[in-house]
Scaffold this motif. Structure first.
Motif, PDB file in Angstrom:
ATOM      1  N   PHE A 152       0.828  -1.204   0.000  1.00  0.00           N
ATOM      2  CA  PHE A 152       0.000   0.000   0.000  1.00  0.00           C
ATOM      3  C   PHE A 152       0.869   1.263   0.000  1.00  0.00           C
ATOM      4  O   PHE A 152       0.598   2.227  -0.725  1.00  0.00           O
ATOM      5  N   LEU A 153       1.946   1.238   0.785  1.00  0.00           N
ATOM      6  CA  LEU A 153       2.819   2.406   0.881  1.00  0.00           C
ATOM      7  C   LEU A 153       3.709   2.570  -0.346  1.00  0.00           C
ATOM      8  O   LEU A 153       4.185   3.682  -0.617  1.00  0.00           O
ATOM      9  N   LEU A 154       3.942   1.484  -1.088  1.00  0.00           N
ATOM     10  CA  LEU A 154       4.833   1.552  -2.251  1.00  0.00           C
ATOM     11  C   LEU A 154       4.365   2.566  -3.284  1.00  0.00           C
ATOM     12  O   LEU A 154       5.178   3.140  -4.017  1.00  0.00           O
ATOM     13  N   VAL A 155       3.077   2.775  -3.358  1.00  0.00           N
ATOM     14  CA  VAL A 155       2.546   3.709  -4.346  1.00  0.00           C
ATOM     15  C   VAL A 155       3.028   5.129  -4.055  1.00  0.00           C
ATOM     16  O   VAL A 155       3.066   5.987  -4.938  1.00  0.00           O
ATOM     17  N   GLN A 156       3.441   5.387  -2.806  1.00  0.00           N
ATOM     18  CA  GLN A 156       3.842   6.734  -2.404  1.00  0.00           C
ATOM     19  C   GLN A 156       5.323   7.024  -2.676  1.00  0.00           C
ATOM     20  O   GLN A 156       5.818   8.098  -2.334  1.00  0.00           O
ATOM     21  N   SER A 157       6.062   6.085  -3.243  1.00  0.00           N
ATOM     22  CA  SER A 157       7.511   6.215  -3.397  1.00  0.00           C
ATOM     23  C   SER A 157       7.898   7.501  -4.130  1.00  0.00           C
ATOM     24  O   SER A 157       7.214   7.942  -5.059  1.00  0.00           O
ATOM     25  N   ARG A 158       9.031   8.111  -3.703  1.00  0.00           N
ATOM     26  CA  ARG A 158       9.445   9.408  -4.247  1.00  0.00           C
ATOM     27  C   ARG A 158      10.936   9.388  -4.593  1.00  0.00           C
ATOM     28  O   ARG A 158      11.737   8.773  -3.891  1.00  0.00           O
ATOM     29  N   ASP A 159      11.293  10.067  -5.666  1.00  0.00           N
ATOM     30  CA  ASP A 159      12.690  10.190  -6.102  1.00  0.00           C
ATOM     31  C   ASP A 159      13.054  11.674  -6.123  1.00  0.00           C
ATOM     32  O   ASP A 159      12.485  12.452  -6.889  1.00  0.00           O
ATOM     33  N   ARG A 160      14.016  12.072  -5.299  1.00  0.00           N
ATOM     34  CA  ARG A 160      14.377  13.488  -5.166  1.00  0.00           C
ATOM     35  C   ARG A 160      15.632  13.869  -5.952  1.00  0.00           C
ATOM     36  O   ARG A 160      16.143  14.982  -5.790  1.00  0.00           O
ATOM     37  N   ARG A 161      16.148  13.000  -6.786  1.00  0.00           N
ATOM     38  CA  ARG A 161      17.377  13.339  -7.506  1.00  0.00           C
ATOM     39  C   ARG A 161      17.200  14.523  -8.453  1.00  0.00           C
ATOM     40  O   ARG A 161      18.074  15.406  -8.504  1.00  0.00           O
ATOM     41  N   PRO A 162      16.105  14.627  -9.206  1.00  0.00           N
ATOM     42  CA  PRO A 162      15.936  15.841 -10.028  1.00  0.00           C
ATOM     43  C   PRO A 162      15.857  17.111  -9.177  1.00  0.00           C
ATOM     44  O   PRO A 162      16.378  18.163  -9.568  1.00  0.00           O
ATOM     45  N   GLU A 163      15.226  17.020  -8.018  1.00  0.00           N
ATOM     46  CA  GLU A 163      15.147  18.171  -7.120  1.00  0.00           C
ATOM     47  C   GLU A 163      16.539  18.561  -6.622  1.00  0.00           C
ATOM     48  O   GLU A 163      16.860  19.748  -6.507  1.00  0.00           O
ATOM     49  N   ALA A 164      17.373  17.556  -6.346  1.00  0.00           N
ATOM     50  CA  ALA A 164      18.741  17.840  -5.893  1.00  0.00           C
ATOM     51  C   ALA A 164      19.532  18.564  -6.976  1.00  0.00           C
ATOM     52  O   ALA A 164      20.358  19.441  -6.675  1.00  0.00           O
ATOM     53  N   ASP A 165      19.317  18.193  -8.237  1.00  0.00           N
ATOM     54  CA  ASP A 165      20.012  18.878  -9.339  1.00  0.00           C
ATOM     55  C   ASP A 165      19.710  20.373  -9.317  1.00  0.00           C
ATOM     56  O   ASP A 165      20.613  21.209  -9.480  1.00  0.00           O
ATOM     57  N   ARG A 166      18.459  20.701  -9.116  1.00  0.00           N
ATOM     58  CA  ARG A 166      18.044  22.112  -9.132  1.00  0.00           C
ATOM     59  C   ARG A 166      18.567  22.868  -7.904  1.00  0.00           C
ATOM     60  O   ARG A 166      19.098  23.977  -8.017  1.00  0.00           O
TER      61      ARG A 166
END
Length: 755
Positions: A152-166
């Motif tokens: 159920f929680l897997l759907v919430q997964s997030r990737d912040r690498r593009p945000e880190a680039d900015r």
């Protein structure tokens, strides 16, 4: 190995363990009384179970397997397996919608299976069968429930690498440059490990930083090392609260805007701060956690001889669990490789939590409770040493388990602390519940013995029902397990890891619920060396006993199934016994192989790294020069293939001293050539470095450990490949058929350690 003194227990916690423990064991006690009454023949209890058995024998018609069994069973299984397999191939990297579809299919199939298990498979014909059948059902539902929560929680997964680039742009441009205190807590780690960690921190591409070596043993050699390298040295006069106390002592005496912590064996890449500091432009962010990577193989993969193939155990947490936690605003501090805002820590008490062994975890819970945000950057920006052997790995895992379960007995309990959302509590609950699944794993290993030695049938199901209800969800699970975990693990490998330490973990769960603060903080031993095989009898003892019993039960279960195959009323579910025993026997065999720790004669890790080298030496007043290319390099040596012949004969007793230049990194060293071989037509030499001067050693460490992007993601093999690799390791164990690992002589290693 020595360990830090046991943390003092807050007197306010004395009553907490009683309440939590009484609630949990009260439930077990009630169940025990019901079972005891059943065994004693109490009429009301007996009639209730008899009625339940009647329902199990005549379940609703919609639970019956279709009459046209064979084609329906096969079509149902193939349809869903092919559908999810197709999704994983079309979208190798899970997208939000594709992850949602796969998770939805899995939840539907698992829900269907749970309904069948609940209303059609329990064996309540008598107290003995009922005890084992209900016990297995509850243990299985514990695992299933935890798995459903994670899905159920897997759907919430997030990737912040593009945000880190900015966000990194402002840091690189110097527009956002808060001061940083880098804390390196150490207890008993060798100086050569501390040396490269400090050097790595000093190499960070960030000017506004101060590095502190926090020595919790007041060692003169560590103080001298800090003076030599030019970093600050702090040693506290008293040693309460282990690592948390060490950090708190330093935090009270430093003043940087941000606090960075690296364990004594963790070395950052040069861009660690430029990739993480930018997030703190948002004043609500209190912590940025990055993954733990490892430059050495963990003992399980090393003992199996699969260290270049299997992914380290902790990758599942950092590639699957932490991104999910980020999506639910429930990221946890992992104790190393993180950046924390000092102002946020001060608002949340001003120090790390000292009431638990998991000071990092509960400090992050406290920060979340204060309304701060914690984020996770899934980017490998540091690397450390994995535990040296299975004993060290067990020490680490048992400390994590005990520390996490202490949540029930401290104020920072994520299930009750004010300030957390429901979703945050659910995410933390799955982390706590994970440790209880070790009890389920022990039960899964023991149940086939009941089939064999007690004549128990714990699951009443024929093969058609298993194919119709169990097989679809199991095959879909196998097809997507690696995909959902970002290729960090296969399902079969997960079972191996679960079995290896299930007995000590289950015992730790029970001990913690009874006496949560009985044991103190034990440091995970790192930087060890051994020249012989070592079998961990303490960890292996329960597995050995269970292996022998399971081997006997396999034949007994198979024999019982064959002899009683004529009486369907007596054998429904009996065939499951021998299949289960066979699977457990394979798991136990591999787990026992893991307990044989291989020799680790070299203190230093060797890396596959190609570099151009210039080798020169004086002969008869002339300088002779040879060029080559390295294949592997360490801090104390290298192996290089030369591009030309003519090097004189060398041997360990008659080495050749040469000047070595690693061209791309401008490193100049003195080395000895003690071995020369002809490999693929090229003269290949082994170089042993003399202890280098500090400037050259800095460059060597930076080349080996600090290059941005060097710690790359490794993908675990698929299910079939995993099974094949593990069976190959079992049939041809590395202890008997493994390759010979070349290592430097012990004197050479000691020389650099002391230098």
């Amino acid at each position: 190995m020595p360990h830090s003194p046991q943390p003092a227990v807050d007197p306010r916690l004395v009553l907490r363990p009683q309440t939590a423990t009484l609630v949990m064991f009260g439930l077990v006690g009630i169940c025990g009384l019901v079972v005891a009454a059943w065994f004693a023949g109490e009429g009301h209890i007996g009639r209730i179970f008899a009625q339940l058995q009647t329902f199990q024998d005549a379940p609703p018609t919609w639970l019956e397997v279709p009459i046209a069994a064979s084609p329906v069973l096969v079509a149902w299984t193939i349809l869903f397996t092919f559908l999810v397999y197709l999704i994983t191939k079309v979208y190798p990297q899970p997208q939000t919608w594709s992850r949602f579809v796969v998770v939805a299919i899995l939840i539907i199939l698992i829900g269907r299976y749970v309904i069948w298990r609940t209303f059609s498979t329990l064996n309540l014909t008598d107290p003995w069968n009922g005890l084992f059948s209900l016990g297995l059902y509850l243990l299985e539902m514990l695992t299933v429930f935890n798995g459903l929560l994670q899905l159920f929680l897997l759907v919430q997964s997030r990737d912040r690498r593009p945000e880190a680039d900015r966000l990194a742009e402002a840091v690189i441009a110097g527009e956002f440059c808060p001061t940083v205190d880098i804390l390196i807590p150490t207890y008993n780690e060798p100086s050569f490990i501390l040396r490269r960690t400090v050097i790595g921190c000093q190499a960070l591409d960030y000017s506004a930083k101060t590095i502190y070596l926090l020595d919790d043993q007041n060692r003169p050699q560590v103080q001298a090392l800090a003076a030599e390298l030019g970093c600050e040295y702090l040693a506290r006069p008293e040693h309460r609260h282990a690592k948390a106390g060490n950090l708190n002592y330093a935090i009270a005496r430093t003043h940087g805007d941000l606090i960075v912590c690296f364990d004594a064996d963790f070395i950052p890449t040069r861009n660690f701060l430029t990739r993480t500091v930018g997030f703190f432009q948002d004043q609500q962010i209190a912590l940025v956690q990055t993954p733990q990577s490892f430059y050495s193989a963990d003992p399980i993969t090393r003992n199996l001889g699969l260290e270049n193939i299997l992914v380290p155990e902790q990758e599942v947490f950092y590639r699957q669990i932490q991104p999910v936690r980020d999506g639910t605003e429930s990221v946890v501090c992992a104790g190393t490789s993180f950046v924390m805002r000092r102002q946020a820590l001060q608002a949340a008490g001003g120090e790390f939590v000292t009431s638990s062994l998991s000071e990092d975890y509960f400090t992050s819970v406290r920060l979340s409770g204060q309304g701060y945000r914690l984020v996770y950057l899934d980017e490998k920006l540091s690397a450390g040493a994995a535990p040296d052997d299975m004993g060290s790995q067990a020490t680490q895992r048992l400390r994590w388990a005990r520390g996490t379960l202490q949540a029930f007995f401290i104020a920072e309990n994520p299930l009750t602390i004010p300030g957390l959302s429901l979703m945050q509590r659910v995410a933390h609950f799955t982390g706590i519940l994970h440790w209880f699944t070790s009890l389920s794993r022990v039960g899964f290993l023991l149940i086939p013995l009941a089939y064999s030695f007690l004549g128990i049938v714990a699951v009443q199901a024929n093969m058609a029902e298993i194919l119709f209800y169990f097989l679809p969800q199991y095959l879909v699970h196998l097809a997507v397990f690696g995909w959902l975990s970002d290729r960090s693990r296969s399902a079969f490998l997960s079972d191996i890891y679960d079995v290896v330490l299930c007995f000590p973990l289950a015992l730790t769960v029970i001990q913690t619920l009874l006496n949560p603060f009985a044991k103190g903080f034990k440091v995970t031993p790192k930087g060890g060396q051994r020249d012989r095989y070592s079998f961990n009898w303490g960890l292996a003892a329960p597995l050995i006993g269970l292996f022998m019993l399971t081997a006997v039960s396999l034949w007994r279960n198979l024999g019982n199934c064959l002899m009683l195959s004529g009486g369907a009323t007596h054998t429904k579910g009996l065939e499951l016994g021998w299949i289960w025993s066979a699977y457990n026997l394979v798991l136990l065999s591999i787990a026992l192989l893991v307990m044989l720790d291989l020799p680790k004669p070299d203190l230093y890790e060797w890396f596959e790294l190609a570099r151009t080298v210039r080798i020169s030496y004086e002969q008869a007043g002339q300088t002779r020069v040879f060029w080559g290319r390295t294949s592997t390099i360490s801090e104390v040596g290298a192996i290089a293939a030369l591009t030309q012949a003519g090097l004189p004969i060398v041997s360990p007793s008659q080495p050749l001293t040469v000047n070595l230049q690693i061209v791309e990194d401008n490193i100049e060293l003195t080395a000895q050539i003690s071995h020369k071989h002809l490999i693929n037509g090229f003269p290949t030499v082994r170089l042993e470095f003399a202890p280098p001067p500090l400037p050259q050693h800095r460059r060597l460490v930076e080349m080996l450990f600090c290059r941005p992007g060097q710690w790359r993601r490794q993908c675990a093999p698929g299910e079939l490949a995993s099974i094949w690799l593990l069976l190959r390791s079992l049939l041809a164990p590395r202890a008997l058929f493994g390759r010979k690992i070349e290592t430097l002589s012990v004197p050479s290693a000691i020389a650099l350690t002391q230098g």
